[in-house]
Design a protein around this motif. Structure first.
Motif, PDB file in Angstrom:
ATOM      1  N   ASN A 135      -1.356  -3.999   0.969  1.00 60.48           N
ATOM      2  CA  ASN A 135      -1.847  -2.726   1.519  1.00 60.48           C
ATOM      3  C   ASN A 135      -0.883  -1.582   1.190  1.00 60.48           C
ATOM      4  O   ASN A 135      -0.662  -0.697   2.008  1.00 60.48           O
ATOM      5  CB  ASN A 135      -1.991  -2.844   3.036  1.00 60.48           C
ATOM      6  N   THR A 136      -0.338  -1.595  -0.031  1.00 62.03           N
ATOM      7  CA  THR A 136       0.715  -0.646  -0.375  1.00 62.03           C
ATOM      8  C   THR A 136       0.300   0.807  -0.158  1.00 62.03           C
ATOM      9  O   THR A 136       1.013   1.582   0.494  1.00 62.03           O
ATOM     10  CB  THR A 136       1.154  -0.846  -1.840  1.00 62.03           C
ATOM     11  N   SER A 137      -0.838   1.182  -0.692  1.00 63.31           N
ATOM     12  CA  SER A 137      -1.275   2.577  -0.590  1.00 63.31           C
ATOM     13  C   SER A 137      -1.513   2.984   0.857  1.00 63.31           C
ATOM     14  O   SER A 137      -1.063   4.049   1.302  1.00 63.31           O
ATOM     15  CB  SER A 137      -2.550   2.781  -1.414  1.00 63.31           C
ATOM     16  N   ARG A 138      -2.182   2.125   1.602  1.00 60.70           N
ATOM     17  CA  ARG A 138      -2.469   2.444   3.010  1.00 60.70           C
ATOM     18  C   ARG A 138      -1.175   2.520   3.817  1.00 60.70           C
ATOM     19  O   ARG A 138      -0.992   3.425   4.625  1.00 60.70           O
ATOM     20  CB  ARG A 138      -3.404   1.391   3.604  1.00 60.70           C
ATOM     21  N   PHE A 139      -0.298   1.557   3.604  1.00 59.42           N
ATOM     22  CA  PHE A 139       0.961   1.536   4.360  1.00 59.42           C
ATOM     23  C   PHE A 139       1.768   2.805   4.128  1.00 59.42           C
ATOM     24  O   PHE A 139       2.220   3.458   5.078  1.00 59.42           O
ATOM     25  CB  PHE A 139       1.781   0.309   3.954  1.00 59.42           C
ATOM     26  N   LEU A 140       1.946   3.189   2.871  1.00 60.98           N
ATOM     27  CA  LEU A 140       2.758   4.363   2.581  1.00 60.98           C
ATOM     28  C   LEU A 140       2.063   5.645   3.037  1.00 60.98           C
ATOM     29  O   LEU A 140       2.715   6.585   3.502  1.00 60.98           O
ATOM     30  CB  LEU A 140       3.078   4.416   1.085  1.00 60.98           C
ATOM     31  N   SER A 141       0.739   5.679   2.917  1.00 59.46           N
ATOM     32  CA  SER A 141      -0.003   6.844   3.423  1.00 59.46           C
ATOM     33  C   SER A 141       0.175   6.990   4.923  1.00 59.46           C
ATOM     34  O   SER A 141       0.325   8.107   5.445  1.00 59.46           O
ATOM     35  CB  SER A 141      -1.498   6.703   3.101  1.00 59.46           C
ATOM     36  N   ASN A 142       0.203   5.859   5.632  1.00 57.97           N
ATOM     37  CA  ASN A 142       0.301   5.895   7.084  1.00 57.97           C
ATOM     38  C   ASN A 142       1.719   6.141   7.587  1.00 57.97           C
ATOM     39  O   ASN A 142       1.912   6.777   8.627  1.00 57.97           O
ATOM     40  CB  ASN A 142      -0.222   4.586   7.683  1.00 57.97           C
TER      41      ASN A 142
END
Length: 320
Positions: free
Chosen positions: A181-188
């Motif tokens: 979930n790299t993109s979601r994690f960093l976005s969050n």
């Protein structure tokens, strides 16, 4: 007049990186300014970050005459990611920075650290005091060693689900979830004004990786965030999480090390950060000056101009 504005710095304008062999590994290093100007300054990022976290500071420091050196530390970006957990202990992390100074033939430099990078700078000043000229640290104050290993103490206070403890108790679990979930994690995680949601952090990093909606306001533009996402899609998270897995090892390593840091120091806090201020900081860093800004944890990204002004005024005052 001090110029604190970076004039709309964008990803394409960030310095190109080069690989430098130090301490048995390779570090990806971004640098700008004149090497022989006699004013080296090393910027150390935190978790889960990247040298690009300092994009707002690099051009301003260069304009002020500094040779700015910004490594992706081991486990990050294109820098080496050793497989052994113990290769990320504080001896190795500080050794990498000493190796950078040796590469550039600098006896010492001013170091600026944020988050985990600040922790490495604190320990660098303890372990290699002659290599540190001055210190500017953001968000993470000096951590007193205390009577018990750090993870053991955190387990007693916060429980097994606290992410520091979980990283150590369940190796590989968080790594996999963050990588899926790299993109979601960093976005969050790169959000402003999240503090009200975090009084009981629990499985904080995993919760952020799984959260459907951001918990605050975006900290950066999509193009800026893409730099972080692309980097972690290549490197994964195990190397950076291994820094946490060495906390108790570091505690033992520092047993006989002088806890007092003598260098002139500027400590910058974010008033909305969930990390508390350390009121006894002057006991361990007697030459410290403390400043606070009205922001959260990612101080230099959230309030770049205010951060730049504090840094430049302090450096000017101390005749670096």
């Amino acid at each position: 007049m001090i110029n604190v504005i970076n004039n709309g710095f964008n990803p394409a304008q960030f310095p190109k990186s080069k690989m430098i062999s130090v301490n048995g590994i390779e570090l990806e290093v971004f640098e700008a300014g004149l090497q022989n100007a006699g004013k080296p300054i090393v910027l150390c990022h935190g978790f889960p970050e990247h040298a690009y976290s300092w994009r707002h500071q690099v051009p301003v420091l260069v304009a002020a005459g500094y040779h700015v050196i910004v490594p992706n530390q081991r486990g990050y970006g294109n820098s080496s990611c050793p497989t052994e957990v113990t290769d990320y202990d504080i001896e190795h992390l500080t050794g990498d920075l000493v190796g950078l100074l040796d590469h550039y033939e600098y006896e010492n430099a001013t170091f600026i650290g944020h988050d985990w990078g600040a922790n490495v700078v604190w320990r660098l000043a303890q372990l290699h005091p002659k290599r540190v000229n001055k210190i500017i640290n953001l968000a993470l104050p000096y951590q007193e060693r205390g009577a018990k290993p750090w993870i053991e103490s955190m387990r007693e206070v916060f429980g097994e689900d606290f992410y520091f403890v979980h990283f150590n108790q369940q190796p590989g679990v968080a790594d996999t979830i963050l990588e899926e979930n790299t993109s979601r994690f960093l976005s969050n995680i790169f959000q402003k004004n999240m503090a009200p949601t975090l009084p009981e952090p629990g499985m904080l990093m995993i919760n952020l990786a799984k959260a459907e909606k951001p918990l605050g306001e975006p900290l950066m533009s999509k193009s800026e965030l893409a730099v972080f996402i692309s980097s972690f899609e290549k490197s994964g998270f195990s190397g950076s999480i291994n820094w946490y897995r060495n906390l108790d090892r570091n505690w033992h390593f520092l047993k006989n090390v002088d806890p007092i840091i003598q260098q002139d120091t500027l400590m910058i806090y974010g008033n909305r950060d969930v990390i508390p201020k350390f009121e006894r900081l002057p006991e361990f860093v007697p030459n410290v000056e403390v400043a606070s800004l009205d922001c959260g944890h990612c101080i230099q990204q959230e309030l770049p101009e205010e951060t730049n002004l504090l840094i430049l005024k302090w450096l000017e005052k101390h005749n670096f």
